[in-house]
Design a protein around this motif. Structure first.
Motif, PDB file in Angstrom:
ATOM      1  N   THR A  16      63.866  -7.025  43.645  1.00 47.83           N
ATOM      2  CA  THR A  16      63.981  -5.574  43.800  1.00 47.83           C
ATOM      3  C   THR A  16      64.787  -5.015  42.636  1.00 47.83           C
ATOM      4  O   THR A  16      65.848  -5.555  42.298  1.00 47.83           O
ATOM      5  CB  THR A  16      64.668  -5.204  45.124  1.00 47.83           C
ATOM      6  N   VAL A  17      64.303  -3.931  42.053  1.00 45.60           N
ATOM      7  CA  VAL A  17      64.964  -3.353  40.889  1.00 45.60           C
ATOM      8  C   VAL A  17      64.920  -1.828  40.974  1.00 45.60           C
ATOM      9  O   VAL A  17      63.950  -1.244  41.468  1.00 45.60           O
ATOM     10  CB  VAL A  17      64.303  -3.841  39.581  1.00 45.60           C
ATOM     11  N   LEU A  18      65.984  -1.199  40.502  1.00 50.48           N
ATOM     12  CA  LEU A  18      66.063   0.265  40.448  1.00 50.48           C
ATOM     13  C   LEU A  18      65.685   0.747  39.056  1.00 50.48           C
ATOM     14  O   LEU A  18      66.072   0.152  38.047  1.00 50.48           O
ATOM     15  CB  LEU A  18      67.479   0.731  40.770  1.00 50.48           C
ATOM     16  N   VAL A  19      64.946   1.861  39.023  1.00 49.36           N
ATOM     17  CA  VAL A  19      64.629   2.544  37.772  1.00 49.36           C
ATOM     18  C   VAL A  19      64.773   4.039  38.006  1.00 49.36           C
ATOM     19  O   VAL A  19      65.047   4.486  39.115  1.00 49.36           O
ATOM     20  CB  VAL A  19      63.190   2.229  37.286  1.00 49.36           C
ATOM     21  N   CYS A  20      64.565   4.829  36.954  1.00 51.59           N
ATOM     22  CA  CYS A  20      64.498   6.283  37.091  1.00 51.59           C
ATOM     23  C   CYS A  20      63.566   6.800  36.017  1.00 51.59           C
ATOM     24  O   CYS A  20      63.682   6.419  34.838  1.00 51.59           O
ATOM     25  CB  CYS A  20      65.880   6.920  36.939  1.00 51.59           C
ATOM     26  N   SER A  21      62.656   7.664  36.387  1.00 44.38           N
ATOM     27  CA  SER A  21      61.719   8.218  35.415  1.00 44.38           C
ATOM     28  C   SER A  21      62.454   9.088  34.403  1.00 44.38           C
ATOM     29  O   SER A  21      63.546   9.592  34.684  1.00 44.38           O
ATOM     30  CB  SER A  21      60.647   9.046  36.129  1.00 44.38           C
ATOM     31  N   PRO A  22      61.887   9.278  33.206  1.00 46.67           N
ATOM     32  CA  PRO A  22      62.564  10.069  32.175  1.00 46.67           C
ATOM     33  C   PRO A  22      62.689  11.539  32.548  1.00 46.67           C
ATOM     34  O   PRO A  22      62.045  12.040  33.467  1.00 46.67           O
ATOM     35  CB  PRO A  22      61.655   9.897  30.949  1.00 46.67           C
ATOM     36  N   SER A  23      63.514  12.225  31.788  1.00 44.45           N
ATOM     37  CA  SER A  23      63.738  13.656  31.939  1.00 44.45           C
ATOM     38  C   SER A  23      62.461  14.453  31.670  1.00 44.45           C
ATOM     39  O   SER A  23      61.484  13.941  31.119  1.00 44.45           O
ATOM     40  CB  SER A  23      64.839  14.076  30.954  1.00 44.45           C
ATOM     41  N   ALA A  24      62.499  15.726  32.037  1.00 45.20           N
ATOM     42  CA  ALA A  24      61.394  16.636  31.718  1.00 45.20           C
ATOM     43  C   ALA A  24      61.578  17.299  30.359  1.00 45.20           C
ATOM     44  O   ALA A  24      60.681  18.004  29.891  1.00 45.20           O
ATOM     45  CB  ALA A  24      61.280  17.710  32.801  1.00 45.20           C
ATOM     46  N   LEU A  25      62.728  17.089  29.713  1.00 44.98           N
ATOM     47  CA  LEU A  25      63.031  17.781  28.466  1.00 44.98           C
ATOM     48  C   LEU A  25      62.732  16.919  27.249  1.00 44.98           C
ATOM     49  O   LEU A  25      63.140  15.751  27.187  1.00 44.98           O
ATOM     50  CB  LEU A  25      64.515  18.181  28.421  1.00 44.98           C
ATOM     51  N   ASP A  26      62.030  17.491  26.284  1.00 45.63           N
ATOM     52  CA  ASP A  26      61.847  16.830  24.996  1.00 45.63           C
ATOM     53  C   ASP A  26      63.145  16.870  24.195  1.00 45.63           C
ATOM     54  O   ASP A  26      63.989  17.751  24.390  1.00 45.63           O
ATOM     55  CB  ASP A  26      60.763  17.538  24.171  1.00 45.63           C
ATOM     56  N   VAL A  27      63.283  15.911  23.304  1.00 44.80           N
ATOM     57  CA  VAL A  27      64.310  15.970  22.259  1.00 44.80           C
ATOM     58  C   VAL A  27      63.529  16.251  20.983  1.00 44.80           C
ATOM     59  O   VAL A  27      62.943  15.345  20.389  1.00 44.80           O
ATOM     60  CB  VAL A  27      65.110  14.657  22.175  1.00 44.80           C
ATOM     61  N   PRO A  28      63.464  17.526  20.537  1.00 45.16           N
ATOM     62  CA  PRO A  28      62.392  17.970  19.649  1.00 45.16           C
ATOM     63  C   PRO A  28      62.523  17.611  18.175  1.00 45.16           C
ATOM     64  O   PRO A  28      61.518  17.611  17.459  1.00 45.16           O
ATOM     65  CB  PRO A  28      62.411  19.496  19.829  1.00 45.16           C
ATOM     66  N   ASP A  29      63.742  17.359  17.691  1.00 43.91           N
ATOM     67  CA  ASP A  29      63.892  17.147  16.254  1.00 43.91           C
ATOM     68  C   ASP A  29      65.046  16.192  15.986  1.00 43.91           C
ATOM     69  O   ASP A  29      65.827  15.851  16.880  1.00 43.91           O
ATOM     70  CB  ASP A  29      64.125  18.477  15.532  1.00 43.91           C
ATOM     71  N   ALA A  30      65.137  15.773  14.723  1.00 44.83           N
ATOM     72  CA  ALA A  30      66.119  14.761  14.341  1.00 44.83           C
ATOM     73  C   ALA A  30      67.553  15.240  14.537  1.00 44.83           C
ATOM     74  O   ALA A  30      68.423  14.463  14.944  1.00 44.83           O
ATOM     75  CB  ALA A  30      65.894  14.338  12.897  1.00 44.83           C
ATOM     76  N   GLN A  31      67.820  16.520  14.263  1.00 41.51           N
ATOM     77  CA  GLN A  31      69.167  17.024  14.421  1.00 41.51           C
ATOM     78  C   GLN A  31      69.596  17.023  15.883  1.00 41.51           C
ATOM     79  O   GLN A  31      70.720  16.634  16.217  1.00 41.51           O
ATOM     80  CB  GLN A  31      69.292  18.444  13.845  1.00 41.51           C
ATOM     81  N   THR A  32      68.686  17.429  16.776  1.00 39.42           N
ATOM     82  CA  THR A  32      68.994  17.385  18.203  1.00 39.42           C
ATOM     83  C   THR A  32      69.242  15.951  18.654  1.00 39.42           C
ATOM     84  O   THR A  32      70.182  15.676  19.423  1.00 39.42           O
ATOM     85  CB  THR A  32      67.857  18.005  19.026  1.00 39.42           C
TER      86      THR A  32
END
Length: 314
Positions: A16-32
């Motif tokens: 048995t293992v726990l996970v979590c799906s990714p966020s709904a938000l993009d990380v849009p560029d290199a600076q971010t």
């Protein structure tokens, strides 16, 4: 939740293992990406596809996979969907034997996911198994810094995200869970040494892989009554491990941040340098299950970071 908590090492058959799906938000560029301490921009649509690769690979291996985001209240889910690091679940808690101990975020950006998940764990496992108050002082402890070597020994790094004070606060709980030694190593404070599992991993019941610089670092050995020092090689050898020192200073997190599915099988990124897992003679027959997760790895962690074992068949 009818879940058995049982983890005495890093290599027995994962149940048995726990996970979590990714966020709904993009990380849009290199600076971010730089500002949020990620390696590269991330497209969350692609990240979700790679997350499904991870889940399906484990389910196809007969593992019960729990995505904790599906159990959050509507109000908590609205916040959780915007937490870009939430899929790095390894840091949230750790099962020591049959006892679960809580983590504490080493950066404020990650605190909400710790609070949300810990309320779930308390509901699922109750206070007898999930020691939610064990680190009430709030000292940082992220479990990417922890390896359960065997039924005797734990290896923990004090570094950027885990404090020595937190280890002192939790050590009695670890000893009470059935372990007799805690080895404490202190990695250099750099982004590439954020966690212990970015620099080393348990590859088999008797093989430990580590970056070659770690051979120079002493380990403080704690028991319930004594404290002493040993070099890393001596400590691991004494607990039954050969150490495979990697000499490629350029290798990435994907190379070393893998997950043991059972004693014969390792789940590994398609981006990994698989030579690292074939150098030692005891690893040559290992079955490597390769999956594409590189969009998730751009967040600065690998497959081990994305998985929290609850039960291994021992």
């Amino acid at each position: 939740m009818d879940i058995t908590t049982n983890c005495w090492n890093e290599y027995d058959e994962l149940k048995t293992v726990l996970v979590c799906s990714p966020s709904a938000l993009d990380v849009p560029d290199a600076q971010t990406a730089t500002d949020v301490q990620w390696e590269k921009p991330v497209d969350q649509t692609k990240a979700h596809e790679h997350f499904h690769n991870l889940v399906h690979a484990m389910e196809n291996h007969g593992i019960n996979v729990l995505d904790y985001s599906k159990y959050l209240s509507r109000q908590d889910a609205l916040l959780s969907q915007q937490l870009i690091n939430r899929f790095f679940v390894r840091d949230l808690a750790c099962v020591f034997g049959n006892t679960i101990l809580p983590g504490e975020a080493g950066t404020s950006m990650r605190r909400p996911e710790y609070v949300q998940s810990h309320f779930l764990f308390l509901d699922w496992f109750g206070p007898d198994r999930f020691k939610v108050q064990a680190n009430n002082k709030g000292n940082a402890l992220e479990y990417g810094d922890v390896f359960i070597l065997n039924k005797d020994a734990i290896l923990i790094n004090t570094g950027l995200r885990t404090s020595y004070e937190a280890i002192q606060a939790l050590k009695d709980h670890i000893f009470n869970a059935g372990f007799s030694e805690i080895g404490i190593i202190d990695l250099p404070r750099r982004p590439d040494t954020l966690h212990l599992d970015m620099n080393s991993n348990v590859a088999a019941q008797d093989v430990f892989i580590a970056k070659s610089y770690m051979r120079y670092l002493p380990i403080q050995v704690l028991t319930d009554k004594h404290s002493s020092y040993q070099m890393m090689q001596e400590f691991l050898n004494r607990h039954g491990y050969d150490v495979e020192w990697t000499n490629d200073v350029k290798h990435t997190v994907a190379d070393i941040n893998f997950l043991n599915l059972d004693p014969e099988t390792i789940l590994i990124s398609t981006k990994a340098n698989k030579k690292i897992l074939k150098n030692h003679p005891k690893l040559k027959k290992k079955k490597l299950v390769e999956i594409e997760v590189d969009e998730l790895e751009k967040g600065g962690g690998g497959i081990r970071c994305m998985t929290l074992p609850f039960e291994r068949k021992s």
